[in-house]
Motif scaffolding. Structure first.
Motif, PDB file in Angstrom:
ATOM      1  N   THR A 189     -28.992  68.552 -19.178  1.00 36.23           N
ATOM      2  CA  THR A 189     -27.984  68.819 -20.202  1.00 36.23           C
ATOM      3  C   THR A 189     -26.605  69.020 -19.602  1.00 36.23           C
ATOM      4  O   THR A 189     -25.606  68.484 -20.108  1.00 36.23           O
ATOM      5  N   GLY A 190     -26.496  69.790 -18.517  1.00 36.13           N
ATOM      6  CA  GLY A 190     -25.191  70.065 -17.925  1.00 36.13           C
ATOM      7  C   GLY A 190     -24.513  68.820 -17.390  1.00 36.13           C
ATOM      8  O   GLY A 190     -23.389  68.491 -17.775  1.00 36.13           O
ATOM      9  N   VAL A 191     -25.194  68.102 -16.503  1.00 36.90           N
ATOM     10  CA  VAL A 191     -24.586  66.900 -15.918  1.00 36.90           C
ATOM     11  C   VAL A 191     -24.429  65.810 -16.972  1.00 36.90           C
ATOM     12  O   VAL A 191     -23.483  65.022 -16.928  1.00 36.90           O
ATOM     13  N   GLY A 192     -25.353  65.760 -17.942  1.00 41.77           N
ATOM     14  CA  GLY A 192     -25.237  64.774 -19.006  1.00 41.77           C
ATOM     15  C   GLY A 192     -24.040  65.036 -19.899  1.00 41.77           C
ATOM     16  O   GLY A 192     -23.356  64.104 -20.344  1.00 41.77           O
ATOM     17  N   SER A 193     -23.746  66.303 -20.154  1.00 44.90           N
ATOM     18  CA  SER A 193     -22.596  66.656 -20.986  1.00 44.90           C
ATOM     19  C   SER A 193     -21.282  66.308 -20.301  1.00 44.90           C
ATOM     20  O   SER A 193     -20.326  65.868 -20.958  1.00 44.90           O
ATOM     21  N   VAL A 194     -21.205  66.510 -19.000  1.00 45.97           N
ATOM     22  CA  VAL A 194     -19.991  66.126 -18.270  1.00 45.97           C
ATOM     23  C   VAL A 194     -19.798  64.608 -18.351  1.00 45.97           C
ATOM     24  O   VAL A 194     -18.689  64.117 -18.583  1.00 45.97           O
ATOM     25  N   ALA A 195     -20.889  63.860 -18.189  1.00 44.28           N
ATOM     26  CA  ALA A 195     -20.800  62.410 -18.292  1.00 44.28           C
ATOM     27  C   ALA A 195     -20.432  61.986 -19.710  1.00 44.28           C
ATOM     28  O   ALA A 195     -19.685  61.020 -19.903  1.00 44.28           O
ATOM     29  N   ALA A 196     -20.938  62.692 -20.719  1.00 41.72           N
ATOM     30  CA  ALA A 196     -20.597  62.381 -22.107  1.00 41.72           C
ATOM     31  C   ALA A 196     -19.116  62.591 -22.362  1.00 41.72           C
ATOM     32  O   ALA A 196     -18.466  61.815 -23.073  1.00 41.72           O
TER      33      ALA A 196
END
Length: 310
Positions: A189-196
């Motif tokens: 969730t954390g790294v995915g949110s930054v990428a989003a």
């Protein structure tokens, strides 16, 4: 002006898939202080983030954004997330209001974080476009955009409220802190949110052919620059996992992928950024910034192994 969303297939889904395959999210939440009483070296924690909703009367976008935020308790959730991160000397309102356009800002006079309803409306439309056919990605994109923008404004708050020194542009510093705060969320969730959030900046970026003096003189970096910075810090936090973000020699340049020349320095860039912000915020923060050392900060800093000729 925020464009109609083109549903550019971004990198967030790839990041989530890569991270899910290599890390375990045990449901652990970001660490927070166990007490509101200051200990040695810590600032008092006597305030809280207070969610508030103002009226939306003029534009349909603002009305829609208010409905999205209020019906889903978004500002309450954002205030709670900030409260788990910062030690506050006084209450800080987190105010939803109609602003006349996509925006969010720290109000130094009223000492409040303002989140414009238009921002929530555009984030909702963007998340729906990006998650078409994959409804499980709606929250990834909606939260990725709204949390990154909110955490960015909290960076301005921290610089002002705690009288922190900055070097370079404050807007870039706030982007750094926003990414580090987002990366405290464990697992994909954390790294995915930054990428989003990076996907979002790519999607709203202007055609370079339209750039003028105002584009280059703006206090914010160009949207493309902000997007690549987020990808660099995301990759730098988990280089052994997120090689999918790097364009290797011989591959064509792709929007949403880091050129190898930048990727090589991203681990050191991330570590220095994290160390600097930890030093500045040590008395005022309740969390360990960035990705947990136990999760992925075990590498020494090289980009994916390759041979290049310069």
């Amino acid at each position: 002006m925020v464009p109609n969303w083109c549903r550019w297939a971004g990198t967030a889904a790839m990041v989530v898939a890569a991270t899910a395959a290599c890390t375990a999210d045990d449901g652990e939440k970001p660490a927070s202080a166990a007490t509101t009483t200051a200990t040695a070296g810590q600032a008092p924690d006597t305030g809280k983030f207070v969610p508030k909703y103002d009226r939306a009367m003029l534009s349909e976008l603002a009305k829609d954004g208010k409905s999205v935020a209020q019906d889903n308790h978004v500002i309450e959730d954002l205030a709670e997330a900030l409260g788990a991160m910062y030690r506050l000397p006084k209450d800080v309102p987190v105010v939803g209001m109609e602003c006349g356009g996509f925006n969010a800002y720290w109000d130094p006079e009223k000492q409040s974080i303002v989140l414009c309803y238009e921002m929530f409306g555009e984030a909702e439309k963007y998340a729906r476009a990006q998650s078409e056919g994959r409804p499980d990605y709606f929250n990834l994109y909606f939260d990725g955009v709204t949390r990154m923008i909110t955490f960015h404004e909290s960076g301005h708050m921290a610089i002002d409220l705690y009288s922190l020194p900055t070097t370079g542009r404050e807007e870039d510093s706030a982007d750094q802190l926003a990414a580090l705060l987002e990366l405290t969320t464990p697992g994909p969730t954390g790294v995915g949110s930054v990428a989003a959030a990076a996907d979002f900046w790519f999607d709203i970026s202007d055609d370079p052919g339209t750039f003028d003096a105002h584009s280059f003189a703006d206090e914010h970096s160009l949207s493309q620059v902000r997007a690549y910075n987020l990808l660099c810090w995301d990759y730098g936090a988990l280089p052994d996992v997120l090689g999918v973000l790097v364009t290797m020699p011989g591959e064509p340049d792709q929007k949403g992928r880091l050129p190898l020349e930048r990727a090589i320095s991203c681990v050191d860039e991330y570590k220095k950024m994290r160390g600097s912000w930890e030093t500045l915020l040590k008395p005022y923060i309740k969390v360990n910034l960035g990705v947990s050392d136990a999760t992925g900060a075990t590498t020494t800093g090289a980009a994916p192994a390759t041979t290049t000729t310069r």
